[in-house]
Design an enzyme around this catalytic site. Structure first.
Site, PDB file in Angstrom:
ATOM      1  N   ASN A  91       1.034  -1.067  -0.070  1.00 22.64           N
ATOM      2  CA  ASN A  91       0.062   0.183   0.038  1.00 22.64           C
ATOM      3  C   ASN A  91       0.801   1.132  -0.077  1.00 22.64           C
ATOM      4  OD1 ASN A  91       0.438  -0.927   2.741  1.00 22.64           O
ATOM      5  ND2 ASN A  91      -0.870   0.476   3.652  1.00 22.64           N
ATOM      6  N   GLU A 110       0.274   5.437   0.666  1.00 21.08           N
ATOM      7  CA  GLU A 110      -0.662   6.203   1.012  1.00 21.08           C
ATOM      8  C   GLU A 110      -0.397   7.565   0.674  1.00 21.08           C
ATOM      9  OE1 GLU A 110      -2.373   3.740   4.994  1.00 21.08           O
ATOM     10  OE2 GLU A 110      -1.223   5.784   5.314  1.00 21.08           O
ATOM     11  N   GLU A 112      -2.920  -4.631  -3.172  1.00 22.73           N
ATOM     12  CA  GLU A 112      -3.598  -5.535  -4.094  1.00 22.73           C
ATOM     13  C   GLU A 112      -3.323  -4.867  -5.624  1.00 22.73           C
ATOM     14  OE1 GLU A 112      -4.556  -4.811  -1.071  1.00 22.73           O
ATOM     15  OE2 GLU A 112      -5.903  -6.639  -0.490  1.00 22.73           O
ATOM     16  N   CYS A 122     -10.509  -3.446  -3.981  1.00 23.98           N
ATOM     17  CA  CYS A 122      -9.625  -4.473  -4.342  1.00 23.98           C
ATOM     18  C   CYS A 122     -10.255  -5.654  -5.007  1.00 23.98           C
ATOM     19  CB  CYS A 122      -8.511  -4.771  -3.311  1.00 23.98           C
ATOM     20  SG  CYS A 122      -7.415  -3.581  -3.154  1.00 23.98           S
TER      21      CYS A 122
END
Length: 160
Positions: free
Chosen positions: A62, A64, A75, A115
């Site tokens: 991930n 951010e 994902e 996702c």
């Protein structure tokens, strides 16, 4: 009125050690990717490892951003990378793992709704199921044989 029952079939493993060596390796890659996640706001790191039909492993984590919701989940980072670099190669398996910087995540954590939608698009297009293995930081691992097990009422291009 007709009622329809939807079922989801899961396999639950007590630990990563119960998985095949191949999937243990894939989960290990996801754990390594998780450590490189950029999560200064949620403090919740996610790692993904995709195993492609040609033997390649594609990683994602991930990312951010202070301009919410400009970040991207692990994902989707991985699947979009695979789609951009291996457009005609099927995704066979995905391993996912999470880690909070505030507490130990012991519960297997599935992909979020966005996702699931992105993953099912790839599964529908490649016409073969994608197995998903997901876990927290430690503990049990859950396996589903297809993204459709997590998103049974698929919205795809047939509706457009």
């Amino acid at each position: 009125m007709k009622k329809v029952t939807l079922e989801t079939h899961l396999e639950v493993f007590d630990s990563v050690l119960e998985l095949s060596e191949h999937i243990q390796n894939l989960m290990n890659k996801a754990q390594q990717a998780r450590e490189n996640a950029y999560a200064p706001y949620s403090h919740f790191k996610v790692g993904a490892a995709l195993y492609l039909e040609n033997g390649e492993i594609v990683l994602g984590n991930n990312q951010e951003n202070a301009a919410f919701p400009s970040g991207l989940c692990a994902e989707r980072v991985a699947v979009f990378h695979a789609g951009a670099n291996y457009p005609s190669i099927a995704i066979k398996e995905i391993a996912l793992t999470v880690k909070s910087l505030k507490y130990t995540v012991k519960t297997p954590t599935p992909p979020c709704g966005a996702c699931r939608q992105a993953l099912v698009e790839y599964e529908v297009n490649q016409k073969t199921p994608i197995e998903i293995y997901f876990m927290g930081e430690t503990g049990k691992v859950v396996k589903v044989g297809s993204v459709k097990e997590l998103l049974p009422l698929v919205f795809d291009s047939s509706f457009l």
